[in-house]
Scaffold this motif. Structure first.
Motif, PDB file in Angstrom:
ATOM      1  N   THR A 151       1.891  48.596  35.423  1.00 14.63           N
ATOM      2  CA  THR A 151       2.884  48.587  36.483  1.00 14.63           C
ATOM      3  C   THR A 151       3.193  47.159  36.888  1.00 14.63           C
ATOM      4  OG1 THR A 151       2.033  50.691  37.279  1.00 14.63           O
ATOM      5  CG2 THR A 151       3.408  49.439  38.802  1.00 14.63           C
ATOM      6  N   ASP A 152       4.487  46.822  36.966  1.00 10.10           N
ATOM      7  CA  ASP A 152       4.891  45.489  37.392  1.00 10.10           C
ATOM      8  C   ASP A 152       4.394  45.209  38.800  1.00 10.10           C
ATOM      9  OD1 ASP A 152       6.196  44.877  35.044  1.00 10.10           O
ATOM     10  OD2 ASP A 152       8.139  45.623  35.749  1.00 10.10           O
ATOM     11  N   GLY A 153       3.879  44.012  39.014  1.00  9.43           N
ATOM     12  CA  GLY A 153       3.435  43.606  40.342  1.00  9.43           C
ATOM     13  C   GLY A 153       2.060  44.103  40.732  1.00  9.43           C
ATOM     14  N   LEU A 154       1.387  44.844  39.842  1.00 11.51           N
ATOM     15  CA  LEU A 154       0.051  45.354  40.145  1.00 11.51           C
ATOM     16  C   LEU A 154      -0.964  44.229  40.020  1.00 11.51           C
ATOM     17  CD1 LEU A 154      -1.765  47.850  40.717  1.00 11.51           C
ATOM     18  CD2 LEU A 154      -2.002  48.073  38.257  1.00 11.51           C
TER      19      LEU A 154
END
Length: 79
Positions: A6-9
């Motif tokens: 997941t992006d930004g995880l």
């Protein structure tokens, strides 16, 4: 095949939060990313993890966290 992520995880924030990290830094934990990652792993571990600490920054922080009676083994020590 790439592993989906997941992006930004941020895995560190999955184990802890920014307030806790700030508290660790007030107790002497260096502010670099690797130190924060190691501290998050240490605090999430159920067993004693191996810490490679050539500059002994982690040892200082752990002693501040657990007290002066904590026993820290160094490479080459027995027992």
């Amino acid at each position: 095949t790439p592993i989906p992520l997941t992006d930004g995880l941020d895995p560190v924030l999955t184990l802890t939060d920014q307030a806790t990290v700030a508290g660790w830094q007030n107790q002497g934990l260096p502010a670099d990313r690797l130190s924060v990652e190691n501290a998050a792993i240490l605090m999430a571990s159920q067993r004693w993890p191996l810490i490679v600490d050539p500059q002994q920054q982690a040892s200082k922080w752990i002693r501040n966290l657990y007290g002066p009676n904590l026993r820290v083994l160094q490479y080459g020590q027995k027992g």
